[in-house]
Design an enzyme around this catalytic site. Structure first.
Site, mmCIF file in Angstrom:
data_model
loop_
_atom_site.group_PDB
_atom_site.id
_atom_site.type_symbol
_atom_site.label_atom_id
_atom_site.label_comp_id
_atom_site.label_asym_id
_atom_site.label_seq_id
_atom_site.Cartn_x
_atom_site.Cartn_y
_atom_site.Cartn_z
ATOM 1 N N HIS A 67 0.842 -1.199 0.000
ATOM 2 C CA HIS A 67 0.000 0.000 0.000
ATOM 3 C C HIS A 67 0.877 1.249 0.000
ATOM 4 C CE1 HIS A 67 -3.544 2.444 0.435
ATOM 5 N NE2 HIS A 67 -3.026 3.064 1.477
ATOM 6 N N HIS A 69 0.998 5.481 -1.764
ATOM 7 C CA HIS A 69 0.443 6.590 -2.551
ATOM 8 C C HIS A 69 1.673 7.313 -3.096
ATOM 9 C CE1 HIS A 69 -3.829 6.655 -0.967
ATOM 10 N NE2 HIS A 69 -3.240 5.982 0.017
ATOM 11 N N GLU A 142 -7.916 5.513 -7.892
ATOM 12 C CA GLU A 142 -8.683 5.984 -6.740
ATOM 13 C C GLU A 142 -9.924 6.755 -7.167
ATOM 14 O OE1 GLU A 142 -7.631 7.534 -2.358
ATOM 15 O OE2 GLU A 142 -6.688 8.691 -3.966
ATOM 16 N N HIS A 179 -12.161 5.191 -2.326
ATOM 17 C CA HIS A 179 -11.287 5.664 -1.257
ATOM 18 C C HIS A 179 -11.633 5.093 0.112
ATOM 19 C CE1 HIS A 179 -10.416 8.646 1.989
ATOM 20 N NE2 HIS A 179 -9.201 8.489 1.513
ATOM 21 N N HIS A 206 -9.737 1.839 1.864
ATOM 22 C CA HIS A 206 -9.365 2.161 3.243
ATOM 23 C C HIS A 206 -10.598 1.925 4.125
ATOM 24 C CE1 HIS A 206 -6.914 4.693 0.552
ATOM 25 N NE2 HIS A 206 -5.960 4.637 1.461
ATOM 26 N N GLU A 209 -9.966 2.580 9.712
ATOM 27 C CA GLU A 209 -8.670 3.178 10.029
ATOM 28 C C GLU A 209 -8.667 3.913 11.356
ATOM 29 O OE1 GLU A 209 -5.223 5.952 7.896
ATOM 30 O OE2 GLU A 209 -7.154 5.659 6.905
ATOM 31 N N ASP A 312 1.879 3.014 3.429
ATOM 32 C CA ASP A 312 1.083 4.195 3.125
ATOM 33 C C ASP A 312 2.019 5.222 2.489
ATOM 34 O OD1 ASP A 312 -1.156 5.953 2.965
ATOM 35 O OD2 ASP A 312 -1.967 5.074 4.783
#
Length: 369
Positions: A67, A69, A142, A179, A206, A209, A312
């Site tokens: 994972h 970004h 996304e 998302h 996600h 969280e 992340d």
């Protein structure tokens, strides 16, 4: 006659990509490559003159960062309450894009990962990864669309892009990433999941969280209410369910689904995840920086949920070194579980084969903690 020196490399955990990680395992190395693998005692018998070299906590094949970004790789690191993170990303949006993604991919290559998963926000980044990435992985497009009245229009737009990108798949495959349960409307979530299932696309979302997310889905209250109003024209109608229960009700859990974070879940929800065949990617250092707590690794393990590890983004993690996620968890869970998540769990989450440390494997593909 010249004899090559043989060493038996061992560690607290040794995983060769076969079966279960070993607590008393080893690999035999000679001339820059692996020449054997198995239990330490077995290899001592096979190579009686070999020196035993302890390599630390673990030996394993190339890890997976499941994972990222990458397009946030130029963002400053955020540390603070979860509800401030999305505003932080938006406040630095001028740093987001192709240059950041290129920087992030370069970092992954330096770290020697075997595969990666990226959440792709911009079309130019998707084009770059499909054309340029030397690493295998999945680029999850996304989707951020909370207004239900836009569901059909957004879905058709996303589908057209995905169909065009799939014609260019190679090392990198296409996936979809709604998302989060609060940032994509229920009808759109269902449309995206059904499309992904019908066309064999992985889906990453996600979920679970933070406590703020749980509160917002259950009551519509809390810090995320203000964040939601910034991005939506439609008043939020709380489903009155926790994130995983909400996704289960919508029919969005399943073998194609990968949940990210999964910190705030109870045992019933973990059973739902396990029964559906969904996977979970843990990002423990990001969770620490966003002050959301720690995922229940033991609970996931008890119910047989496939776990993977990710960093992340650099907006919530200091780097993209997924091995540091494993080190962060060391001592908090059974070590074989951690090494499986770092390797096989990541490859399985991305639908890729796990590389093996077998006879002839170059030592450059042997990683350690």
């Amino acid at each position: 006659m010249f004899w090559l020196k043989t060493e038996l490399w061992t560690a607290d955990v040794v995983y060769t990509g076969f079966g279960t990680p070993m607590l008393k395992g080893a690999i035999a190395v000679q001339g820059g490559m692996v020449v054997g693998q198995g239990s330490l005692e077995e290899l001592k018998a096979r190579f009686p003159q070999a020196e035993v070299v302890h390599k630390g906590k673990a030996l394993f094949p190339p890890p997976v960062n499941a994972h990222t970004h990458l397009d946030l790789s130029l963002h400053p690191l955020y540390q603070g309450p979860f509800s401030g993170f999305i505003p932080h990303v938006v406040a630095h949006r001028e740093k987001r894009g192709l240059e950041a993604a290129q920087r992030g991919l370069e970092e992954l290559l330096r770290l020697g990962v075997g595969a990666f998963a990226d959440i792709v926000f911009r079309d130019e980044v998707m084009d770059f990864l499909l054309q340029e990435s030397p690493l295998p992985g999945v680029a999850f497009y996304e989707v951020f669309a909370p207004d239900p009245q836009d569901a059909e229009e957004v879905f058709q737009r996303v589908r057209a892009k995905v169909e065009a990108w799939r014609k260019r798949e190679g090392r990198v495959r296409i996936g979809l990433s709604p998302h989060a349960p609060y940032s994509v409307s229920a009808p759109l979530l269902q449309k995206l999941y059904r499309y992904a299932r019908a066309h064999d696309l992985p889906l990453m979302i996600h979920a679970g969280e933070s406590q703020e997310e749980v509160a917002f889905l259950r009551t519509g209250e809390g810090p995320l209410a203000g964040v939601y109003r910034r991005f939506s024209r439609t008043p939020w109608k709380a489903p009155g369910l926790t994130p995983v229960r909400y996704l289960q009700t919508l029919g969005v859990l399943g073998p194609h689904t990968v949940l990210v974070h999964g910190v705030h879940v109870d045992e019933e929800e973990v059973r739902m995840v396990a029964d559906s065949g969904s996977k979970v990617v843990l990002c423990p250092r990001s969770n620490r920086n966003l002050e959301v707590g720690e995922a229940p690794l033991g609970l996931y393990a008890r119910h047989g949920v496939e776990l993977a590890l990710g960093t992340d983004s650099r907006a919530s993690s200091p780097d993209l070194d997924v091995k540091k996620e494993a080190l962060f968890l060391w001592g908090k869970a059974e070590p074989r579980l951690i090494i499986r998540a770092l390797t096989r769990g990541g490859y399985r989450a991305l639908g890729l084969p796990t590389p093996r440390l077998a006879r002839g494997t170059p030592l450059s593909l042997v990683h350690s903690l």
